[in-house]
Design an enzyme around this catalytic site. Structure first.
Site, short mmCIF file in Angstrom:
data_model
loop_
_atom_site.label_atom_id
_atom_site.label_comp_id
_atom_site.label_asym_id
_atom_site.label_seq_id
_atom_site.Cartn_x
_atom_site.Cartn_y
_atom_site.Cartn_z
N CYS A 78 7.42 -0.77 6.38
CA CYS A 78 6.87 0.43 5.74
C CYS A 78 7.87 0.95 4.73
O CYS A 78 9.08 0.97 4.99
CB CYS A 78 6.58 1.48 6.80
SG CYS A 78 5.88 3.02 6.15
N LEU A 79 7.37 1.39 3.59
CA LEU A 79 8.23 1.95 2.56
C LEU A 79 8.91 3.24 3.03
O LEU A 79 9.97 3.59 2.53
CB LEU A 79 7.43 2.21 1.28
CG LEU A 79 6.80 0.96 0.65
CD1 LEU A 79 5.95 1.35 -0.55
CD2 LEU A 79 7.85 -0.07 0.26
N GLN A 111 3.11 9.89 1.83
CA GLN A 111 4.41 9.25 1.68
C GLN A 111 5.18 9.76 0.46
O GLN A 111 6.39 9.57 0.37
CB GLN A 111 4.27 7.73 1.60
CG GLN A 111 3.86 7.10 2.90
CD GLN A 111 3.76 5.60 2.76
OE1 GLN A 111 2.71 5.06 2.38
NE2 GLN A 111 4.86 4.92 3.03
N GLY A 118 0.84 -1.19 0.00
CA GLY A 118 0.00 0.00 0.00
C GLY A 118 0.87 1.24 0.00
O GLY A 118 2.08 1.17 0.19
N HIS A 136 -1.01 6.91 8.05
CA HIS A 136 -0.21 7.95 7.38
C HIS A 136 -1.00 9.24 7.20
O HIS A 136 -0.40 10.32 7.11
CB HIS A 136 0.28 7.45 6.02
CG HIS A 136 1.42 6.49 6.09
ND1 HIS A 136 2.68 6.85 6.52
CD2 HIS A 136 1.49 5.18 5.77
CE1 HIS A 136 3.49 5.81 6.46
NE2 HIS A 136 2.79 4.77 6.02
N HIS A 164 -2.74 0.55 8.52
CA HIS A 164 -1.38 1.07 8.35
C HIS A 164 -1.38 2.28 7.42
O HIS A 164 -0.82 3.33 7.74
CB HIS A 164 -0.48 -0.04 7.81
CG HIS A 164 0.92 0.40 7.53
ND1 HIS A 164 1.98 0.03 8.32
CD2 HIS A 164 1.44 1.19 6.54
CE1 HIS A 164 3.09 0.57 7.83
NE2 HIS A 164 2.79 1.28 6.75
N GLU A 165 -2.02 2.13 6.26
CA GLU A 165 -2.03 3.23 5.29
C GLU A 165 -2.80 4.44 5.82
O GLU A 165 -2.38 5.58 5.64
CB GLU A 165 -2.59 2.77 3.95
CG GLU A 165 -1.77 1.69 3.26
CD GLU A 165 -0.28 2.00 3.17
OE1 GLU A 165 0.10 3.18 3.04
OE2 GLU A 165 0.52 1.05 3.22
#
Length: 178
Positions: free
Chosen positions: A100-101, A52, A47, A146, A142-143
């Protein structure tokens, strides 16, 4: 369209409260969504949230048929979710590993609601309303974190279960969690 740079933990833009999307179906929104999918796929992500990549909007994308970073995970439907609202369906909490990215090379055990209901809009402003559990529920939470300036390490309760992928999982290819 293009792969964008992913902001990393420490960048203050990741800590902002995202603004609601007010116009749907625009060329600008469609290009942003395409860039987000290109960026997520290039990074083998599950995701990606607009913050981000430095865009302060309540927009997340997620989903995969298979993911090298989570090889045992069942598929999650590819979704564009705008202006999301999440509601737990029970008090049950699951703990599992997350990466996480924006936090490359690290993983940690994070508590999340086991089951939830989420609502929002798709790219054209059509309502979305779904129940989710397992990895699907985890990825959505999670997304959406952000969008309110929360990175998963802020949710870690036990830092003995947080660390570098190559230390925690010595056999795992280091590029799988970049």
């Amino acid at each position: 369209m293009s792969v964008r740079d992913i902001l990393k933990m420490g960048d203050p833009r990741l800590l902002r409260q995202a603004e609601p999307v007010s116009q749907f179906g625009t060329t600008e929104l469609e290009l942003l969504i395409e860039d987000m999918f290109d960026t997520m796929h290039a990074a083998n992500g599950a995701g990606l949230a607009a913050p981000q990549i430095g865009v302060n909007l309540q927009l997340v994308i997620f989903g995969f048929k298979q993911n090298v970073r989570y090889p045992d995970a069942p598929p999650v439907p590819e979704t564009v979710l705008i202006n999301p609202v999440l509601r737990p369906l029970s008090d049950e909490i699951d703990e599992d590993w997350e990466g996480c990215l924006s936090v490359p090379g690290l993983r940690g055990i994070v508590p999340r609601w086991s089951r939830l209901h989420y609502e929002g809009y798709d790219r054209n402003g059509q309502p979305i309303s779904r129940d989710a559990d397992g990895i699907h529920a985890r990825v959505v939470q999670h997304e959406c974190d952000h969008l309110v300036g929360i990175l998963y390490p802020m949710r870690v309760n036990d830092f003995s279960r947080f660390g570098y992928v190559d230390v925690l999982f010595p056999g795992l290819d280091a590029h799988e969690d970049d």
